[in-house]
Design an enzyme around this catalytic site. Structure first.
Site, PDB file in Angstrom:
ATOM      1  N   TYR A 142      17.589  -6.159 -10.110  1.00 51.57           N
ATOM      2  CA  TYR A 142      17.072  -5.678 -11.386  1.00 51.57           C
ATOM      3  C   TYR A 142      18.247  -5.251 -12.247  1.00 51.57           C
ATOM      4  O   TYR A 142      19.148  -4.547 -11.779  1.00 51.57           O
ATOM      5  CB  TYR A 142      16.134  -4.487 -11.159  1.00 51.57           C
ATOM      6  CG  TYR A 142      15.560  -3.894 -12.431  1.00 51.57           C
ATOM      7  CD1 TYR A 142      14.706  -4.627 -13.243  1.00 51.57           C
ATOM      8  CD2 TYR A 142      15.860  -2.583 -12.809  1.00 51.57           C
ATOM      9  CE1 TYR A 142      14.180  -4.081 -14.414  1.00 51.57           C
ATOM     10  CE2 TYR A 142      15.331  -2.029 -13.964  1.00 51.57           C
ATOM     11  CZ  TYR A 142      14.495  -2.781 -14.768  1.00 51.57           C
ATOM     12  OH  TYR A 142      13.972  -2.230 -15.911  1.00 51.57           O
ATOM     13  N   ASP A 237      26.717  -4.626 -11.389  1.00 52.67           N
ATOM     14  CA  ASP A 237      25.768  -3.671 -11.943  1.00 52.67           C
ATOM     15  C   ASP A 237      25.700  -2.487 -10.981  1.00 52.67           C
ATOM     16  O   ASP A 237      25.021  -2.537  -9.968  1.00 52.67           O
ATOM     17  CB  ASP A 237      24.394  -4.319 -12.131  1.00 52.67           C
ATOM     18  CG  ASP A 237      23.397  -3.363 -12.765  1.00 52.67           C
ATOM     19  OD1 ASP A 237      23.697  -2.147 -12.842  1.00 52.67           O
ATOM     20  OD2 ASP A 237      22.304  -3.818 -13.168  1.00 52.67           O
ATOM     21  N   LYS A 265      22.182   6.159 -14.594  1.00 45.96           N
ATOM     22  CA  LYS A 265      21.725   7.115 -13.575  1.00 45.96           C
ATOM     23  C   LYS A 265      22.729   8.254 -13.325  1.00 45.96           C
ATOM     24  O   LYS A 265      22.808   9.160 -14.142  1.00 45.96           O
ATOM     25  CB  LYS A 265      21.318   6.351 -12.319  1.00 45.96           C
ATOM     26  CG  LYS A 265      20.178   5.363 -12.681  1.00 45.96           C
ATOM     27  CD  LYS A 265      19.464   4.671 -11.575  1.00 45.96           C
ATOM     28  CE  LYS A 265      18.250   3.936 -12.135  1.00 45.96           C
ATOM     29  NZ  LYS A 265      18.233   2.502 -11.978  1.00 45.96           N
TER      30      LYS A 265
HETATM   31  C1  LIG Z   1      17.893   1.469 -13.098  1.00 51.97           C
HETATM   32  C2  LIG Z   1      18.690   0.216 -13.173  1.00 51.97           C
HETATM   33  C3  LIG Z   1      18.942  -0.435 -14.386  1.00 51.97           C
HETATM   34  C4  LIG Z   1      18.297  -0.015 -15.678  1.00 51.97           C
HETATM   35  O1  LIG Z   1      18.697   1.254 -16.062  1.00 51.97           O
HETATM   36  P1  LIG Z   1      17.741   2.063 -17.105  1.00 51.97           P
HETATM   37  O2  LIG Z   1      18.526   3.314 -17.364  1.00 51.97           O
HETATM   38  O3  LIG Z   1      16.463   2.270 -16.403  1.00 51.97           O
HETATM   39  O4  LIG Z   1      17.625   1.212 -18.307  1.00 51.97           O
HETATM   40  C5  LIG Z   1      19.808  -1.515 -14.391  1.00 51.97           C
HETATM   41  N1  LIG Z   1      20.388  -1.938 -13.258  1.00 51.97           N
HETATM   42  C6  LIG Z   1      20.157  -1.355 -12.071  1.00 51.97           C
HETATM   43  C7  LIG Z   1      20.860  -1.852 -10.858  1.00 51.97           C
HETATM   44  C8  LIG Z   1      19.288  -0.268 -11.979  1.00 51.97           C
HETATM   45  O5  LIG Z   1      19.027   0.282 -10.791  1.00 51.97           O
END
Ligand SMILES: *Cc1c(COP(=O)(O)O)cnc(C)c1O
Length: 425
Positions: A142, A237, A265
């Site tokens: 994701y 990511d 996060k």
């Molecule tokens: C949570 C997440 C996102 C998206 O971040 P948001 O702050 O929810 O937009 C993107 N990449 C990864 C790996 C994530 O866990």
């Protein structure tokens, strides 16, 4: 009727699904979400006054636990100085310097407001730098809800960019190619079939949005080598893994350097913050330095920077923070493994550092298809049982749980006891 139910009924009248982000609705466990009122340390409390040991930690940000005094103090002070100026501030410089210091692959960084924004911007930058359009991602990873990344690519549509959401034009995803996690050959095949057109490979260095899926030895290095050989950028990511596995994230933990990294996060300490950064030569293309446009009215917000900066400083300056946290989590997950094994429950427990996940399946889970073999009704029963026993796990089989610095040995023990009663029901 409980207060959470009452609030949820009201919420469903005026908010889609009653929530501001889908997984909060508890849909995949068939329950009413608990409405949370407050949190401190490793505990959260709902509007009915019921307390839970929390393994979500706001989906990762609260690595120090809820309400850490250093973070709260920084936020209160910043708020009194002014909530937002839309102008440059000293905290942003300190934040950027600290990120560059903690993560060696990053020479320049841009702050944004979410992980989604960080990924969207990193991809634009990679395309601007390489002059190419196509991106390779992995099924089950994701990368936020930006149009180009909403390609779920289930079996059968693996290599075509078919949108995984209504409202995403096929034109937006036609340059998104989907490979199989832990399968270097699938990447190489896509690359060969699209020679000269690949801008970047983007990967979660630990898959943490299909449950937890670890990179097999050599997978991340293999991606690095492929990108070098074929001429494309490697984007990690690290929205979940950044500042979680080590001060320098999964890239430090596994010893593989990407060209660009995205954060979210933890970097905001609980406030809405994201960031993307990497080599100077690449990041110099971002506006106003270069032609890749990206902007944000509230980016680098003083209160958000204060929270993130305070948390990152704590992580950096607490000796052995990561060793202590990872050892504590390892021991917890090993005991959990033992309980599931002793009870002969079909399962696969994947964990690294303070991230982990139990799949109820017979298979070793190494990619999204393996994850999909797990039994959702078993997970639902497990989740309910744990919640009833005051343990708040991820309300979905395909999410990680997070151990924080605030989890006490007693609370971890209590959690394991609740698992024991579940498997012996
Ligand atoms: C949570 C997440 C996102 C998206 O971040 P948001 O702050 O929810 O937009 C993107 N990449 C990864 C790996 C994530 O866990």
């Amino acid at each position: 009727m409980g207060k959470s139910q009452e609030l949820f009924d009201r919420a469903c009248q005026c908010m889609p699904g009653g929530v501001n982000s889908p997984v909060r609705a508890f849909g995949s466990v068939g329950m009413t979400p608990r409405f949370i009122k407050s949190a401190s340390g490793d505990r959260i409390r709902d509007v009915e006054g019921k307390e839970y040991i929390d393994y979500i930690g706001s989906w990762g940000p609260m690595i120090l636990g809820h309400g850490h005094p250093a973070v709260l103090e920084a936020v209160e002070k910043a708020a009194r100085d002014g909530l937002s100026f839309g102008a440059a501030t000293q905290r942003e410089v300190e934040m950027a310097e600290l990120i560059c210091e903690m993560v060696p692959s990053i020479e320049m960084v841009r702050m944004v407001n979410s992980g989604t924004e960080a990924v969207m911007s990193a991809i634009r930058t990679a395309r601007g730098y390489t002059g190419k359009d196509k991106i390779i991602k992995f099924a089950g990873c994701y990368h936020g809800h930006t149009d180009t990344m909403l390609v779920q690519a289930g079996s059968g549509i693996l290599t075509q960019g078919i949108p995984g959401s209504a409202g995403v034009p096929v034109g937006c995803t036609k340059d998104t190619l989907t490979a199989t996690y832990n399968d270097l050959k699938s990447v190489e095949e896509l690359w060969n079939a699209n020679a000269g057109q690949i801008a970047a490979v983007i990967v979660e260095p630990v898959g943490a949005n299909m449950g937890v899926v670890l990179p097999e030895p050599g997978f991340l290095q293999g991606l690095r080598d492929l990108c070098d050989e074929k001429g494309g950028l490697l984007i990690f990511d690290e929205v979940i893994t950044g500042f979680r596995l080590a001060p320098d994230g999964a890239q430090g933990y596994y010893g593989v350097q990407p060209d660009l990294t995205t954060f979210g996060k933890i970097i905001g300490g609980g406030m809405p913050v994201g960031a993307y950064g990497g080599r100077r030569e690449i990041m110099s293309l971002v506006a106003p330095c270069g032609p890749v446009y990206q902007a944000g009215t509230l980016s680098g917000n003083p209160v958000a920077m204060a929270a993130g900066l305070a948390q990152l400083k704590m992580l950096q300056k607490t000796p052995d923070f990561y060793r202590t946290l990872n050892d504590k989590a390892d021991s917890f997950f090993e005991k959990l493994e033992q309980i599931l094994e002793d009870a002969v429950v079909p399962h696969c427990l994947n964990h690294v550092g303070s991230l982990g996940c139990v799949f109820f399946t017979n298979r070793d889970v190494k990619n999204a298809a393996d994850a999909q073999t797990s039994d959702p009704s078993r997970y639902q029963d497990y989740f309910r049982h744990m919640l009833d026993n005051g343990i708040y796990l991820a309300p979905s089989q395909f999410e990680a749980i997070f151990v924080s610095g605030a989890h006490t040995d007693e609370d971890l023990e209590q959690t394991l006891n609740a698992v024991s009663t579940f498997v012996n029901l």
